[in-house]
Enzyme design. Sequence first.
Site, PDB file in Angstrom:
ATOM      1  N   GLY A 190       1.747 -33.860 -28.078  1.00 42.04           N
ATOM      2  CA  GLY A 190       1.175 -35.172 -28.328  1.00 42.04           C
ATOM      3  C   GLY A 190       1.295 -36.078 -27.116  1.00 42.04           C
ATOM      4  CG  ASP A 191       3.074 -38.989 -27.088  1.00 42.15           C
ATOM      5  OD1 ASP A 191       2.602 -39.807 -27.889  1.00 42.15           O
ATOM      6  OD2 ASP A 191       4.164 -38.417 -27.262  1.00 42.15           O
ATOM      7  CD  GLU A 192      -1.260 -33.900 -26.042  1.00 41.42           C
ATOM      8  OE1 GLU A 192      -0.679 -32.929 -26.527  1.00 41.42           O
ATOM      9  OE2 GLU A 192      -1.760 -34.819 -26.731  1.00 41.42           O
ATOM     10  CG  HIS A 220      -5.440 -41.694 -30.135  1.00 38.52           C
ATOM     11  ND1 HIS A 220      -6.600 -41.096 -30.576  1.00 38.52           N
ATOM     12  CD2 HIS A 220      -4.465 -40.783 -30.326  1.00 38.52           C
ATOM     13  CE1 HIS A 220      -6.327 -39.877 -31.003  1.00 38.52           C
ATOM     14  NE2 HIS A 220      -5.040 -39.678 -30.872  1.00 38.52           N
ATOM     15  NE  ARG A 263      -1.941 -27.881 -58.167  1.00 37.12           N
ATOM     16  CZ  ARG A 263      -1.035 -26.957 -57.829  1.00 37.12           C
ATOM     17  NH1 ARG A 263      -1.048 -26.433 -56.610  1.00 37.12           N
ATOM     18  NH2 ARG A 263      -0.139 -26.538 -58.696  1.00 37.12           N
ATOM     19  CD  GLN A 294       0.465 -36.115 -35.327  1.00 33.40           C
ATOM     20  OE1 GLN A 294      -0.512 -35.617 -35.827  1.00 33.40           O
ATOM     21  NE2 GLN A 294       1.446 -36.594 -36.057  1.00 33.40           N
ATOM     22  CB  THR A 340       8.357 -44.813 -32.353  1.00 36.50           C
ATOM     23  OG1 THR A 340       8.237 -44.052 -31.133  1.00 36.50           O
ATOM     24  CG2 THR A 340       7.732 -44.017 -33.495  1.00 36.50           C
ATOM     25  N   GLY A 341       7.768 -46.846 -29.812  1.00 33.11           N
ATOM     26  CA  GLY A 341       8.433 -47.425 -28.650  1.00 33.11           C
ATOM     27  C   GLY A 341       9.554 -46.564 -28.115  1.00 33.11           C
ATOM     28  CB  SER A 369      -6.962 -38.927 -16.323  1.00 33.31           C
ATOM     29  OG  SER A 369      -6.545 -40.274 -16.390  1.00 33.31           O
TER      30      SER A 369
END
EC number: 6.3.4.4
Length: 423
Positions: free
Chosen positions: A12-14, A41, A143, A221, A298-299, A408
Amino acid sequence: MKVDVLLGLQWGDEGKGKVVDVLTPKYDVVARFQGGPNAGHTLEFEGQKYVLRSIPSGIFQGDKVNIIGNGVVLDPALFKAEAEALEASGHPLKERLHISKKAHLILPTHRILDAAYEAAKGDAKVGTTGKGIGPTYTDKVSRNGVRVGDILHNFEQKYGAAKARHEQILKSLNYEYDLTELEKAWMEGIEYLKQFHFVDSEHEVNNYLKDGKSVLCEGAQGTMLDIDFGSYPFVTSSNTVCAGACTGLGVAPNRIGEVFGIFKAYCTRVGAGPFPTELFDETGDKMCTLGHEFGSVTGRKRRCGWIDLVALKYSVMINGVTKLIMMKSDVLDTFDTIKACVAYKVDGEEIDYFPYDITEGVEPVYAELPGWKTDMTKMQSEDEFPEEFNAYLTFLEEQLGVEIKIVSVGPDRAQTIERYTEE
């Protein structure tokens, strides 16, 4: 037409939010297919920073339809706060955002249960974000869930039954809590949600395809957090891989087109769980500082390490990646040497594949490449790339077997360089 899928290949965090924002001009529809407000994001648009938790990143393009698919879990209170902030900053979305009736709702008691389960695990806790994601998906699979469409049909009865069931569980756990403020904000969120279009998103997406519209599926994620293929049990509760776009939107496998796989030029992970290339020295601290590696929701400080090509090759395989996108290249600008994990050493044996369990006893084997020692942030095209950076790209492509189409070199959408443009 086919749907293209954009997803993260690491923990995650890509940088998926920025890339979706860069790619959206080419698409008519942007759809989220899994996850909830546990992942954010981050995008920079016209000099302002935004963090999207549940709303698709196509919302900044005025003419795009944005869909929250059935695979997403939605917290009405957090959704309301996110949507109101966007509208206040000049991005109206009530007419452009459609929400699947089949998406499951995160209840206030789901958040309490999340905290209670983590507390009960003690030292074995997974390190959840506390947003109620796991308990919501648990109710879905067993369910017992409450869905967005239920807001329109027998809602009070369905909510009351779910709440009572959760309160019984919390009583058995001897967990003290106060639901008052959470429930008040949640009910306000429910009323706010009623202003949006509730749709049968599986029909909507397929009708768009039938009409020749282009669709981009946006994951949350990363692959290494997938419930089946990630570093279990330190994973999320949904399928973050490409196949999740099929089940999370109602799209057939043969309708999948391009699969864009996003990765950082190094590695990060937030929360608990195995991380073979994690650095505990000043190099790791330097990556964290230069990369501003703190969780957007979350920081929490992210753990940092060198790129893990064993895990990355596994992710490319699982997802059928057709194009790679490398983020945060500029974070490594000042390093003399760049390392890349090309194998693991497990019980004294060197392996080049991702094993069943990486929770302990995995030692990374590194290849070393010279750093480029150049400020990448001002570069406009690949013609300006230093020789050492091109060598790094070539090395990665040879290891992964897929072209790196986009690089990037900074947080702004303008700091994005497309390669192989002559094709």
